[in-house]
Scaffold this motif. Structure first.
Motif, PDB file in Angstrom:
ATOM      1  N   ILE A 138       0.817  -1.287   0.021  1.00 26.20           N
ATOM      2  CA  ILE A 138       0.009   0.140   0.041  1.00 26.20           C
ATOM      3  C   ILE A 138       1.073   1.300   0.169  1.00 26.20           C
ATOM      4  O   ILE A 138       0.796   2.264  -0.599  1.00 26.20           O
ATOM      5  CB  ILE A 138      -1.004   0.105   1.126  1.00 26.20           C
ATOM      6  CG1 ILE A 138      -1.867  -1.116   1.184  1.00 26.20           C
ATOM      7  CG2 ILE A 138      -1.629   1.342   1.279  1.00 26.20           C
ATOM      8  CD1 ILE A 138      -2.624  -1.499   2.298  1.00 26.20           C
ATOM      9  N   ALA A 139       2.187   1.318   0.710  1.00 24.22           N
ATOM     10  CA  ALA A 139       2.900   2.301   0.850  1.00 24.22           C
ATOM     11  C   ALA A 139       3.376   2.656  -0.483  1.00 24.22           C
ATOM     12  O   ALA A 139       3.505   3.722  -0.950  1.00 24.22           O
ATOM     13  CB  ALA A 139       4.018   2.037   1.797  1.00 24.22           C
ATOM     14  N   GLU A 140       3.699   1.479  -1.226  1.00 25.87           N
ATOM     15  CA  GLU A 140       4.394   1.833  -2.546  1.00 25.87           C
ATOM     16  C   GLU A 140       3.542   1.808  -3.744  1.00 25.87           C
ATOM     17  O   GLU A 140       3.779   2.968  -4.490  1.00 25.87           O
ATOM     18  CB  GLU A 140       5.215   0.469  -2.746  1.00 25.87           C
ATOM     19  CG  GLU A 140       6.447   0.569  -3.893  1.00 25.87           C
ATOM     20  CD  GLU A 140       7.081  -0.646  -4.190  1.00 25.87           C
ATOM     21  OE1 GLU A 140       8.060  -0.637  -4.883  1.00 25.87           O
ATOM     22  OE2 GLU A 140       6.902  -1.696  -3.160  1.00 25.87           O
ATOM     23  N   LYS A 141       2.347   1.228  -3.663  1.00 30.38           N
ATOM     24  CA  LYS A 141       1.421   1.413  -4.945  1.00 30.38           C
ATOM     25  C   LYS A 141       0.319   1.922  -4.575  1.00 30.38           C
ATOM     26  O   LYS A 141      -0.517   1.985  -5.409  1.00 30.38           O
ATOM     27  CB  LYS A 141       1.465   0.143  -5.492  1.00 30.38           C
ATOM     28  CG  LYS A 141       2.928  -0.726  -6.044  1.00 30.38           C
ATOM     29  CD  LYS A 141       2.674  -2.134  -6.606  1.00 30.38           C
ATOM     30  CE  LYS A 141       3.941  -2.620  -6.825  1.00 30.38           C
ATOM     31  NZ  LYS A 141       4.727  -1.921  -7.869  1.00 30.38           N
ATOM     32  N   GLY A 145      -3.088  -0.591  -6.062  1.00 31.86           N
ATOM     33  CA  GLY A 145      -1.913  -1.005  -6.852  1.00 31.86           C
ATOM     34  C   GLY A 145      -1.487  -2.223  -6.080  1.00 31.86           C
ATOM     35  O   GLY A 145      -0.321  -2.812  -6.485  1.00 31.86           O
ATOM     36  N   VAL A 146      -2.172  -2.591  -5.141  1.00 31.62           N
ATOM     37  CA  VAL A 146      -1.667  -3.912  -4.282  1.00 31.62           C
ATOM     38  C   VAL A 146      -1.622  -5.205  -5.172  1.00 31.62           C
ATOM     39  O   VAL A 146      -2.626  -5.553  -5.749  1.00 31.62           O
ATOM     40  CB  VAL A 146      -2.673  -4.090  -3.106  1.00 31.62           C
ATOM     41  CG1 VAL A 146      -2.087  -5.511  -2.430  1.00 31.62           C
ATOM     42  CG2 VAL A 146      -2.390  -2.989  -2.122  1.00 31.62           C
ATOM     43  N   PRO A 147      -0.591  -6.020  -5.334  1.00 31.26           N
ATOM     44  CA  PRO A 147      -0.479  -6.895  -6.388  1.00 31.26           C
ATOM     45  C   PRO A 147      -1.563  -7.952  -5.750  1.00 31.26           C
ATOM     46  O   PRO A 147      -1.745  -8.435  -4.744  1.00 31.26           O
ATOM     47  CB  PRO A 147       0.805  -7.485  -5.943  1.00 31.26           C
ATOM     48  CG  PRO A 147       1.342  -6.922  -4.801  1.00 31.26           C
ATOM     49  CD  PRO A 147       0.655  -5.501  -4.447  1.00 31.26           C
ATOM     50  N   GLY A 181       5.203   5.660   3.189  1.00 28.25           N
ATOM     51  CA  GLY A 181       5.428   6.095   1.830  1.00 28.25           C
ATOM     52  C   GLY A 181       6.281   7.727   1.845  1.00 28.25           C
ATOM     53  O   GLY A 181       6.951   8.007   0.864  1.00 28.25           O
ATOM     54  N   LEU A 182       5.999   8.335   2.917  1.00 26.68           N
ATOM     55  CA  LEU A 182       6.491   9.749   2.820  1.00 26.68           C
ATOM     56  C   LEU A 182       8.442   9.287   2.839  1.00 26.68           C
ATOM     57  O   LEU A 182       8.868  10.181   2.216  1.00 26.68           O
ATOM     58  CB  LEU A 182       6.283  10.598   4.197  1.00 26.68           C
ATOM     59  CG  LEU A 182       4.908  10.919   4.121  1.00 26.68           C
ATOM     60  CD1 LEU A 182       4.450  11.476   5.405  1.00 26.68           C
ATOM     61  CD2 LEU A 182       4.683  11.798   3.045  1.00 26.68           C
TER      62      LEU A 182
END
Length: 400
Positions: free
Chosen positions: A78-81, A85-87, A114-115
């Motif tokens: 979640i932080a990345e995508k 966008g969660v795979p 994410g920050l």
């Protein structure tokens, strides 16, 4: 006794606001005085990680994989995508993945991760940094709380930090999990309640509500404390503002999920569909306890039942010790949300970590003993708790 008399009595049990306390001068040991909570917290957590490393090596697994496992993979994704966008390789307890599944995880922690990731850190490094930093921040809140409570002192606060850092499943505080961030926000919010700094308490409560659903326990404690202040006509507009702010984070995210799912109770429906998690008043927990005590097939399951018993006993101790009622309300509410819910029984011990206020009477009791007795007792509890967490992660696939 009139209602006003009752509310005045309850309000008077809250320590005076910070600006009413006499200022303390600095001395030559001020730097050491300031860093001790962090040193104790980080020392205990490092000891726990050393134990984890030892057991992980014996099992042939990497510590880094353990620290990001289970929910950690969801938070990192979640932080990345982002939620969309969660795979699809990440699935719920039934092996399913839908566009809504990731919404079961609150946004506060992955947003913080994410920050850091945005300025160049890897997602895992960012997640662990947020957890470690949040744990240290929480340690200072607990040290302060230990001084503010009835019968409290600097020693009480430091013991409380050690007990929290070494509690069973406190290993989650060093993982890519949201426990550390939530506990930091909750602990400081409660400190501000004790100081009657309502706006700060409400703001942090709102933040905690964006991190975990356990924020409901904090909203209850802060809300009741604000209500007492308002009825007693103390602290003016600040109490009103603090009370208005407190539930915004939790209600805001639940409302967001409701809009996304088209269901007013969408978040709760996601929990039930994906993880069979719903409030049943404790029926599933009691059934689990009775069955595990009858067959005793797993050390960790029997240990979890024992920890549930200890937590309930701590409630009784806290009541007998006349723990400040906002802290007591919060601790009991956390336990009710944990033990009263169906779902993964192996997660019960981890979900009790935020009920740190129930450790306050233990810290007060130990602080009254000889230093050697207190140190040895805390060391024993920390060792047992650290082993429990390390063993759970390496030998039991259902403890998180």
């Amino acid at each position: 006794m009139s209602a006003t008399d009752v509310t005045d009595a309850l309000a008077d049990r809250v320590p005076p606001a910070a600006d009413e306390r006499p200022a303390r001068g600095l001395n030559g040991n001020s730097v050491l005085h300031m860093v001790i909570p962090a040193v104790i917290y980080l020392g205990v957590r490092q000891f726990s990680l050393v134990l984890l490393g030892f057991l992980a090596e014996s099992k042939g697994v990497r510590v880094s994989d353990l620290l990001r496992s289970w929910d950690g993979n969801w938070f990192l994704a979640i932080a990345e995508k982002g939620y969309s966008g969660v795979p699809t390789t990440l699935v719920d307890a039934y092996g399913r993945h839908t566009d809504e599944t990731a919404l079961a995880f609150f946004p506060g922690y992955p947003e913080a991760v994410g920050l850091l990731s945005a300025i160049g850190f890897s997602p895992l490094a960012s997640a662990l940094t947020v957890s470690v930093a949040s744990g240290v921040v929480c340690a200072y809140a607990l040290a302060t709380m230990g001084e503010l409570v009835r019968g409290g002192s600097r020693r009480v606060g430091l013991i409380l930090v050690a007990l929290f850092a070494g509690s069973p499943m406190a290993v989650s505080l060093s993982m890519a999990y949201s426990e550390a961030l939530f506990c930091a926000l909750a602990a400081w919010s409660l400190v501000f309640v004790l100081r009657r700094q309502w706006v700060a308490a409400g703001l942090l409560c709102a933040g905690a509500g964006l991190v975990r659903t356990t924020g409901a326990a904090l909203v209850l404690a802060v809300g009741l404390a604000v209500l007492v202040a308002v009825v007693a006509r103390k602290d003016g507009w600040r109490a009103w503002v603090g009370g208005a702010l407190a539930p915004l984070g939790l209600l805001g995210y639940l409302g967001f999920v409701a809009v996304r799912t088209g269901d007013l109770f969408g978040w709760f429906a996601l929990q039930e569909r994906g993880w069979n998690s719903h409030f049943d008043g404790g029926v599933a927990t009691v059934t689990f306890a009775v069955e595990r005590l009858a067959d005793g097939r797993s050390v960790l399951e029997v240990g979890t039942v024992a920890l549930i018993g200890v937590a309930l006993a701590l409630v009784g101790v806290a009541i007998a010790a006349r723990l400040e009622w906002p802290l007591l309300v919060y601790g009991i509410a956390v336990l009710v949300m944990d033990l009263g819910a169906n779902g993964m029984m192996g997660s019960k011990a981890r979900l009790m970590v935020p009920a740190f206020t129930l450790l306050v009477p233990v810290a007060i009791g130990l602080a009254k003993r000889r230093a050697s007795t207190a140190v040895l007792t805390v060391a024993g509890l920390v060792t047992a708790g650290s082993w429990f967490g390390a063993y759970a992660l390496t030998a039991w696939g259902y403890a998180i």
